[in-house]
Motif scaffolding. Structure first.
Motif, mmCIF file in Angstrom:
data_model
loop_
_atom_site.group_PDB
_atom_site.id
_atom_site.type_symbol
_atom_site.label_atom_id
_atom_site.label_comp_id
_atom_site.label_asym_id
_atom_site.label_seq_id
_atom_site.Cartn_x
_atom_site.Cartn_y
_atom_site.Cartn_z
ATOM 1 N N CYS A 225 41.460 42.971 37.339
ATOM 2 C CA CYS A 225 41.997 42.734 35.994
ATOM 3 C C CYS A 225 43.253 41.887 36.114
ATOM 4 O O CYS A 225 44.153 42.204 36.888
ATOM 5 C CB CYS A 225 42.318 44.066 35.324
ATOM 6 S SG CYS A 225 43.156 43.892 33.752
ATOM 7 N N GLN A 227 45.456 41.637 34.035
ATOM 8 C CA GLN A 227 46.564 42.283 33.333
ATOM 9 C C GLN A 227 47.152 43.418 34.170
ATOM 10 O O GLN A 227 48.343 43.471 34.399
ATOM 11 C CB GLN A 227 46.070 42.820 31.975
ATOM 12 C CG GLN A 227 47.112 43.538 31.145
ATOM 13 C CD GLN A 227 48.168 42.598 30.581
ATOM 14 O OE1 GLN A 227 48.022 41.381 30.620
ATOM 15 N NE2 GLN A 227 49.260 43.169 30.091
ATOM 16 N N CYS A 228 46.268 44.327 34.677
ATOM 17 C CA CYS A 228 46.781 45.505 35.374
ATOM 18 C C CYS A 228 46.384 45.530 36.852
ATOM 19 O O CYS A 228 46.862 46.381 37.598
ATOM 20 C CB CYS A 228 46.313 46.784 34.687
ATOM 21 S SG CYS A 228 44.564 47.156 34.946
ATOM 22 N N CYS A 245 38.967 45.764 30.149
ATOM 23 C CA CYS A 245 39.289 46.519 31.357
ATOM 24 C C CYS A 245 39.248 48.026 31.094
ATOM 25 O O CYS A 245 39.778 48.515 30.106
ATOM 26 C CB CYS A 245 40.679 46.111 31.850
ATOM 27 S SG CYS A 245 41.309 47.128 33.187
ATOM 28 N N CYS A 248 43.208 49.414 31.614
ATOM 29 C CA CYS A 248 44.285 49.144 30.663
ATOM 30 C C CYS A 248 43.750 48.801 29.284
ATOM 31 O O CYS A 248 44.506 48.756 28.315
ATOM 32 C CB CYS A 248 45.196 48.031 31.180
ATOM 33 S SG CYS A 248 44.390 46.410 31.229
#
Ligand SMILES: [Zn+2]
Ligand SMILES: [Zn+2]
Length: 640
Positions: A225, A227-228, A245, A248
């Motif tokens: 991911c 983002q996370c 995801c 997150c």
């Protein structure tokens, strides 16, 4: 297929226009799109690199379709309508004809040229409109779109600027037909294509990579991911556009290296069946790849439900929908097979079955998790209409440019549990689902038919017993001598003894020639052996006359009385008569019958037989009232 050969005006390489109707040729050497008019060639822009798609087809592949002359894939057009890229293959037949083979999401549509009838301009067509296409029939508009000409290879039967816009309208027609109205870059329709979905195997391709290799190519992959950093599994990389995801909840763009589209802090809703689970429905094994929660809000109250996206490589996508613990297995249906315009309270019909309108609303995407084959986003809105015919629900979702119909089949939590081999049923349903079949339906049918059968038997038994039943145990004519005083002890008589051989009721019937008078009898049945006395009384009265309304009459010349449960034994009857003074009948006839069938016994038995069916009818009505209470058409207005 010799074709017409010329030199590329850009690089000088040899260009072959194999098909008489080819108007554009992408130079294999320099990638410039070359248009021809007669023998004049003109350069258009350079086409972009082909976008990698999971197609197993390639230019030059040869095949045979339904007895037509052999064909060759002579051109490839890649377009993007905002929800992914798809391939259009130009099938050039040996006799000079051509057709499109459209490939999207692993499904193929053969689209042949058809005569173009007069149709509305592109800007005037709306999804859901019906269009008369002439010989192919009346079609429903399912999509009104503008796509971008992304890339091309080989020959194309039209002239268009690479990177330019192409307007088109997709339609669904009777018998599973599809049609596309091609508007080119303008507003006026230029061509009509009509066809149907075909299986790759129907196209007789030679040298096609086998299914195993294809599945291997399109196998899942695990990325991180953006983002996370958590692992993100992409189970259908060739078709997924979006993935949310699982750690997150951020929404990522699968086509752009998992670029973050919508970052959220946490996953708000968890699916009841985990992503990646495999379940058997409709004879195939499906992989659960996506999950979302959607809702409608009616008068300030939010009504959520959850949708599970299922994927099977040969069949495509299906849905499992859960609301209030009730489940549905949902499959797409052709809009052209549904009669009845969407958005109305009128019923819709599909395959001869009528569906009642249940509810309309605006559905909003609230939460997403996992993969989706379109560009899903939180907050997406569509207009929905649901129609029911338990256990089926026909639903449409539409916006200005697209209409989709689907068919949901009611599924119990236990069936979901079994399909996914879960340890327990995933939900406990509450209330009644719009398309939930009445659980007692099968039992009610057998109860109703059995009750009817028993009622018929009862009626027959009554008729037969009435004819055969009732044994006369005593019969006499009792004179009333002149000079007797009404009610005096002298007037009373005892009958001769008689035997009652089997216990049961006793009917006492008296017939007297009364005429505008009456005869009253105080009776007593006396058991000669035990002395037991059973008293009764009986009155015969008959009056008649004529007045301003005409003639009238009241009563009759006979009467009967019943004594219940008389034991067997030897009996006499004592009868003490009274009569209207001066109007004594000369005699009266007495008849005693044992074990006489009584009509009210049969009525009571009939009512007892009807009790359970009536309870079932009541339960059914309650069930239907509850079903429709959540619809746009409640049976009972709520008190709110
Ligand atoms: Zn060239
Ligand atoms: Zn994440």
């Amino acid at each position: 297929m010799s074709g017409w050969e010329a030199a590329c005006p850009a690089c000088g390489a040899s260009l072959v226009f194999s098909l008489g109707s080819s108007l554009l040729r992408v130079c294999d050497h320099c990638g410039v799109a070359v248009a021809r008019r007669g023998t004049d060639l003109s350069k258009h822009g350079r086409v972009a690199e082909l976008i990698p798609t999971p197609s197993v087809l390639a230019l030059g592949l040869e095949g045979r379709y339904q007895g037509a002359p052999p064909f060759r894939l002579a051109g490839r057009l890649q377009v993007d309508h905002g929800a992914g890229t798809w391939d259009e293959w130009l099938m050039a037949f040996a006799d000079g004809n051509w057709a499109w083979l459209s490939e999207a999401q692993g499904r193929f549509h053969y689209m042949g040229q058809a005569a173009l009838p007069p149709v509305a301009r592109h800007g005037e067509v709306r999804a859901g409109d019906t269009v008369d296409l002439g010989p192919p029939g009346t079609f429903v508009v399912t999509e009104v779109r503008t796509a971008r000409f992304m890339s091309a290879q080989g020959e194309l039967p039209f002239v268009a600027e690479p990177g330019g816009l192409l307007h088109y309208v997709d339609l669904s027609g009777p018998g599973g037909q599809f049609a596309t109205l091609d508007y080119g870059a303008g507003e006026t329709a230029e061509a009509l294509f009509v066809g149907r979905e075909v299986a790759l195997g129907d196209l007789g391709f030679r040298d096609l990579p086998d299914e195993e290799a294809r599945r291997h190519r399109t196998g899942g992959q695990t990325l991180s991911c953006t983002q996370c950093g958590g692992p993100v599994e992409i189970r259908v990389p060739d078709q997924s556009q979006r993935v949310a995801c699982s750690y997150c909840g951020s929404l990522l763009d699968v086509t752009k290296g998992l670029a973050v589209l919508d970052a959220v802090a946490r996953v708000a809703v968890q699916p009841l069946v985990p992503l990646g689970s495999k379940g058997r429905f409709a004879g195939a094994e499906w992989t659960l790849i996506g999950f979302m929660e959607r809702s409608v809000t009616v008068e300030g109250v939010r009504y959520p439900w959850r949708e599970y996206l299922l994927y099977e490589p040969r069949r495509g996508f299906r849905w499992l929908v859960e609301a209030n613990g009730h489940w549905s297995f949902v499959e797409p249906v052709h809009a052209g097979d549904v009669k009845g315009p969407p958005g109305g309270a009128r019923p819709a019909t599909w395959q001869g079955k009528t569906f009642k309108h249940f509810q309309s609303g605006q559905a909003r995407v609230d939460h997403v998790l996992g993969e989706f084959y379109w560009e899903v986003a939180r907050g997406d809105l569509v207009q929905t209409d649901d129609y029911v015919s338990p256990p089926l629900m026909l639903s449409t979702e539409r916006d200005a440019s697209e209409v989709n119909w689907s068919l949901g089949t009611y599924t119990t939590p236990e069936e979901v549990q079994e399909a996914f081999r879960l340890d327990a049923a995933p939900t406990r349903p509450t209330g009644v689902a719009p398309h939930q079949p009445w659980p007692w339906a099968a039992q009610a049918r057998s109860v109703y038919s059995r009750s009817l059968m028993f009622l018929a038997i009862l009626l027959l038994a009554f008729v037969v017993l009435n004819i055969l039943g009732g044994r006369t145990v005593h019969q006499a004519s009792v004179p009333l001598r002149p000079g007797l005083v009404s009610g005096s002890p002298e007037a009373a008589v005892f009958t001769d003894p008689f035997d009652i051989n089997r216990p049961g009721n006793l009917e006492v019937r008296v017939q007297a020639p009364v005429d505008n008078s009456w005869l009253h009898l105080d009776g007593a049945l006396i058991n000669e052996e035990t002395g037991a006395v059973d008293a009764f009384d009986l009155e015969v009265s008959y009056y008649h006359g004529r007045d301003s309304d005409g003639s009238w009459s009241e009563g009759g010349t006979s009467a009967r009385s019943y004594l219940a449960s008389v034991p067997s034994g030897r009996y006499v009857l004592r009868l003490a008569p009274q009569w209207e003074t001066g109007r004594a009948p000369g005699s009266y006839d007495l008849r005693l019958r044992s074990r006489v069938p009584r009509f009210h016994h049969f009525v009571l038995a009939g009512l007892a037989l009807c009790a359970w069916p009536l309870v079932l009818l009541w339960k059914h009505m309650r069930f239907e009232i509850e079903r429709w209470s959540e619809s746009d058409h409640p049976w009972v207005e709520s008190s709110e």
